[in-house]
Design a protein around this motif. Sequence first.
Motif, PDB file in Angstrom:
ATOM      1  N   LYS A 232      25.919  11.572  76.880  1.00  0.00           N
ATOM      2  CA  LYS A 232      26.087  13.020  76.720  1.00  0.00           C
ATOM      3  C   LYS A 232      27.275  13.319  75.798  1.00  0.00           C
ATOM      4  O   LYS A 232      28.306  12.661  75.864  1.00  0.00           O
ATOM      5  CB  LYS A 232      26.306  13.688  78.079  1.00  0.00           C
ATOM      6  CG  LYS A 232      25.042  13.837  78.921  1.00  0.00           C
ATOM      7  CD  LYS A 232      24.129  14.893  78.308  1.00  0.00           C
ATOM      8  CE  LYS A 232      22.943  15.205  79.211  1.00  0.00           C
ATOM      9  NZ  LYS A 232      23.340  15.973  80.413  1.00  0.00           N
ATOM     10  N   PHE A 233      27.115  14.331  74.985  1.00  0.00           N
ATOM     11  CA  PHE A 233      28.208  14.808  74.155  1.00  0.00           C
ATOM     12  C   PHE A 233      29.129  15.647  75.030  1.00  0.00           C
ATOM     13  O   PHE A 233      28.670  16.550  75.730  1.00  0.00           O
ATOM     14  CB  PHE A 233      27.652  15.654  73.007  1.00  0.00           C
ATOM     15  CG  PHE A 233      28.661  16.042  71.964  1.00  0.00           C
ATOM     16  CD1 PHE A 233      28.942  15.187  70.914  1.00  0.00           C
ATOM     17  CD2 PHE A 233      29.330  17.246  72.042  1.00  0.00           C
ATOM     18  CE1 PHE A 233      29.871  15.536  69.942  1.00  0.00           C
ATOM     19  CE2 PHE A 233      30.260  17.613  71.084  1.00  0.00           C
ATOM     20  CZ  PHE A 233      30.535  16.760  70.026  1.00  0.00           C
ATOM     21  N   PRO A 234      30.422  15.372  75.054  1.00  0.00           N
ATOM     22  CA  PRO A 234      31.327  16.120  75.943  1.00  0.00           C
ATOM     23  C   PRO A 234      31.440  17.587  75.542  1.00  0.00           C
ATOM     24  O   PRO A 234      31.400  17.932  74.360  1.00  0.00           O
ATOM     25  CB  PRO A 234      32.672  15.393  75.771  1.00  0.00           C
ATOM     26  CG  PRO A 234      32.577  14.723  74.442  1.00  0.00           C
ATOM     27  CD  PRO A 234      31.145  14.346  74.269  1.00  0.00           C
ATOM     28  N   ALA A 235      31.591  18.443  76.532  1.00  0.00           N
ATOM     29  CA  ALA A 235      31.687  19.880  76.287  1.00  0.00           C
ATOM     30  C   ALA A 235      33.000  20.216  75.596  1.00  0.00           C
ATOM     31  O   ALA A 235      34.043  19.619  75.881  1.00  0.00           O
ATOM     32  CB  ALA A 235      31.580  20.645  77.605  1.00  0.00           C
ATOM     33  N   VAL A 236      32.943  21.162  74.686  1.00  0.00           N
ATOM     34  CA  VAL A 236      34.141  21.610  73.976  1.00  0.00           C
ATOM     35  C   VAL A 236      34.010  23.103  73.679  1.00  0.00           C
ATOM     36  O   VAL A 236      32.945  23.582  73.293  1.00  0.00           O
ATOM     37  CB  VAL A 236      34.348  20.799  72.672  1.00  0.00           C
ATOM     38  CG1 VAL A 236      33.158  20.926  71.726  1.00  0.00           C
ATOM     39  CG2 VAL A 236      35.633  21.222  71.978  1.00  0.00           C
TER      40      VAL A 236
ATOM     41  N   LYS B  43      33.058  33.406  71.062  1.00  0.00           N
ATOM     42  CA  LYS B  43      33.331  32.108  71.663  1.00  0.00           C
ATOM     43  C   LYS B  43      32.035  31.438  72.096  1.00  0.00           C
ATOM     44  O   LYS B  43      31.050  32.089  72.397  1.00  0.00           O
ATOM     45  CB  LYS B  43      34.273  32.262  72.862  1.00  0.00           C
ATOM     46  CG  LYS B  43      35.651  32.787  72.471  1.00  0.00           C
ATOM     47  CD  LYS B  43      36.555  32.934  73.683  1.00  0.00           C
ATOM     48  CE  LYS B  43      37.927  33.448  73.275  1.00  0.00           C
ATOM     49  NZ  LYS B  43      38.836  33.596  74.441  1.00  0.00           N
ATOM     50  N   LEU B  44      32.089  30.121  72.136  1.00  0.00           N
ATOM     51  CA  LEU B  44      30.910  29.335  72.463  1.00  0.00           C
ATOM     52  C   LEU B  44      31.350  28.003  73.040  1.00  0.00           C
ATOM     53  O   LEU B  44      32.422  27.493  72.720  1.00  0.00           O
ATOM     54  CB  LEU B  44      30.076  29.106  71.194  1.00  0.00           C
ATOM     55  CG  LEU B  44      28.785  28.293  71.312  1.00  0.00           C
ATOM     56  CD1 LEU B  44      27.738  29.060  72.107  1.00  0.00           C
ATOM     57  CD2 LEU B  44      28.241  27.971  69.920  1.00  0.00           C
ATOM     58  N   LYS B  45      30.523  27.463  73.920  1.00  0.00           N
ATOM     59  CA  LYS B  45      30.760  26.112  74.440  1.00  0.00           C
ATOM     60  C   LYS B  45      29.683  25.201  73.876  1.00  0.00           C
ATOM     61  O   LYS B  45      28.486  25.458  74.036  1.00  0.00           O
ATOM     62  CB  LYS B  45      30.730  26.091  75.970  1.00  0.00           C
ATOM     63  CG  LYS B  45      31.078  24.722  76.563  1.00  0.00           C
ATOM     64  CD  LYS B  45      31.013  24.742  78.082  1.00  0.00           C
ATOM     65  CE  LYS B  45      32.169  25.508  78.675  1.00  0.00           C
ATOM     66  NZ  LYS B  45      33.472  24.822  78.443  1.00  0.00           N
ATOM     67  N   LEU B  46      30.119  24.149  73.217  1.00  0.00           N
ATOM     68  CA  LEU B  46      29.194  23.165  72.680  1.00  0.00           C
ATOM     69  C   LEU B  46      29.127  21.946  73.607  1.00  0.00           C
ATOM     70  O   LEU B  46      30.108  21.619  74.264  1.00  0.00           O
ATOM     71  CB  LEU B  46      29.648  22.709  71.288  1.00  0.00           C
ATOM     72  CG  LEU B  46      29.546  23.727  70.157  1.00  0.00           C
ATOM     73  CD1 LEU B  46      30.064  23.134  68.860  1.00  0.00           C
ATOM     74  CD2 LEU B  46      28.123  24.226  69.977  1.00  0.00           C
TER      75      LEU B  46
ATOM     76  N   TYR C  83      42.742  15.503  73.249  1.00  0.00           N
ATOM     77  CA  TYR C  83      42.907  14.063  73.489  1.00  0.00           C
ATOM     78  C   TYR C  83      41.749  13.492  74.311  1.00  0.00           C
ATOM     79  O   TYR C  83      41.141  12.477  73.935  1.00  0.00           O
ATOM     80  CB  TYR C  83      44.233  13.798  74.188  1.00  0.00           C
ATOM     81  CG  TYR C  83      44.396  12.369  74.649  1.00  0.00           C
ATOM     82  CD1 TYR C  83      44.734  11.356  73.746  1.00  0.00           C
ATOM     83  CD2 TYR C  83      44.192  12.025  75.985  1.00  0.00           C
ATOM     84  CE1 TYR C  83      44.871  10.041  74.165  1.00  0.00           C
ATOM     85  CE2 TYR C  83      44.329  10.713  76.402  1.00  0.00           C
ATOM     86  CZ  TYR C  83      44.665   9.728  75.490  1.00  0.00           C
ATOM     87  OH  TYR C  83      44.780   8.430  75.904  1.00  0.00           O
ATOM     88  N   TYR C  84      41.454  14.131  75.439  1.00  0.00           N
ATOM     89  CA  TYR C  84      40.424  13.573  76.326  1.00  0.00           C
ATOM     90  C   TYR C  84      39.028  13.748  75.745  1.00  0.00           C
ATOM     91  O   TYR C  84      38.138  12.928  76.002  1.00  0.00           O
ATOM     92  CB  TYR C  84      40.536  14.212  77.711  1.00  0.00           C
ATOM     93  CG  TYR C  84      41.823  13.822  78.396  1.00  0.00           C
ATOM     94  CD1 TYR C  84      42.017  12.526  78.871  1.00  0.00           C
ATOM     95  CD2 TYR C  84      42.874  14.733  78.526  1.00  0.00           C
ATOM     96  CE1 TYR C  84      43.210  12.143  79.470  1.00  0.00           C
ATOM     97  CE2 TYR C  84      44.071  14.356  79.122  1.00  0.00           C
ATOM     98  CZ  TYR C  84      44.233  13.070  79.588  1.00  0.00           C
ATOM     99  OH  TYR C  84      45.413  12.690  80.159  1.00  0.00           O
ATOM    100  N   PHE C  85      38.817  14.788  74.953  1.00  0.00           N
ATOM    101  CA  PHE C  85      37.552  14.948  74.236  1.00  0.00           C
ATOM    102  C   PHE C  85      37.364  13.791  73.263  1.00  0.00           C
ATOM    103  O   PHE C  85      36.296  13.159  73.209  1.00  0.00           O
ATOM    104  CB  PHE C  85      37.555  16.283  73.492  1.00  0.00           C
ATOM    105  CG  PHE C  85      36.394  16.475  72.557  1.00  0.00           C
ATOM    106  CD1 PHE C  85      35.164  16.890  73.028  1.00  0.00           C
ATOM    107  CD2 PHE C  85      36.533  16.228  71.192  1.00  0.00           C
ATOM    108  CE1 PHE C  85      34.082  17.066  72.168  1.00  0.00           C
ATOM    109  CE2 PHE C  85      35.467  16.401  70.322  1.00  0.00           C
ATOM    110  CZ  PHE C  85      34.244  16.824  70.809  1.00  0.00           C
ATOM    111  N   ARG C  86      38.413  13.487  72.497  1.00  0.00           N
ATOM    112  CA  ARG C  86      38.340  12.379  71.542  1.00  0.00           C
ATOM    113  C   ARG C  86      38.144  11.050  72.258  1.00  0.00           C
ATOM    114  O   ARG C  86      37.411  10.170  71.780  1.00  0.00           O
ATOM    115  CB  ARG C  86      39.615  12.334  70.699  1.00  0.00           C
ATOM    116  CG  ARG C  86      39.746  13.472  69.712  1.00  0.00           C
ATOM    117  CD  ARG C  86      40.913  13.279  68.764  1.00  0.00           C
ATOM    118  NE  ARG C  86      42.186  13.648  69.356  1.00  0.00           N
ATOM    119  CZ  ARG C  86      43.150  12.802  69.650  1.00  0.00           C
ATOM    120  NH1 ARG C  86      42.980  11.504  69.447  1.00  0.00           N
ATOM    121  NH2 ARG C  86      44.285  13.228  70.175  1.00  0.00           N
TER     122      ARG C  86
END
Length: 268
Positions: A100-104, A113-116, A216-219
Amino acid sequence: MLRVNRVINQTRASISTLQHLLNHEQKLFPFPPQHFARKSSNRFFDIYKFGSKTEIEKERARLADELNRGYFQDMSELKQHGGKIAIANKILIPAMAARKFPAVDVIYSDGRKLKLPVIFNGNGGDADKLAVPKASLVCLSFRANSQGMVDSWSKPFYETFSESKNVQIYEVSFIDSWLLCLNPIKRLLLRFMRKSIDGEKDILQKHIVYSFGDHYYFRKELKILNLLTGYIFLLDKFGRVRWQGFGLAKQEELSSLLSCTTLLLEEK
């Protein structure tokens, strides 16, 4: 002037105190956390949370991780391989094996605004407001120099699928500078960005968005180390990474991306 000096002295004292506490938490917290939870109920600082050993170890691990890399190491790698840290996938990653691609959280230049990623989940939210695409090309740029790398993927992709209602492109620029993340500066920056893209009225599926703050945690979830290169992800409608590329696109890699996208659009 006296007031400014007083604030500076207070700030230095706070930093000194914080460093002292972090270096000596074992001496400061010899009792179980429950003891401090009772004793500190009326204090200004929550000693229980501040003294959380898990959080301290987490921050130490992060600090050590970030100290192991830096701009000069990223630049050295960029000179070696031009941002091509790995070869792009040649085939579509099977759905069962895809992560899964992490939410950002992202923001448009006009403040929306949007959440990907925008995914199909049946629970409402962004997926109800936007048409959930069967395929999304998500391009990540952490530094300005990687924009050309992103363009080498997104422009041919857009030219190929510009007539498809089931495909969308998201170009995400990450801004982690504390100064640019301040609300007044952020609003000015977004206003400037809005003016720079006002003429692009014909873009229907290409979303240029920004993400401010700490990533950081997304990366870490995506195993992103070098911040000077571009990262390209092809996602399905469930937000799974089905293909990935890096740096400047090569012709054979572009062919792979376009063919994998076509296969993804044909999936049921």
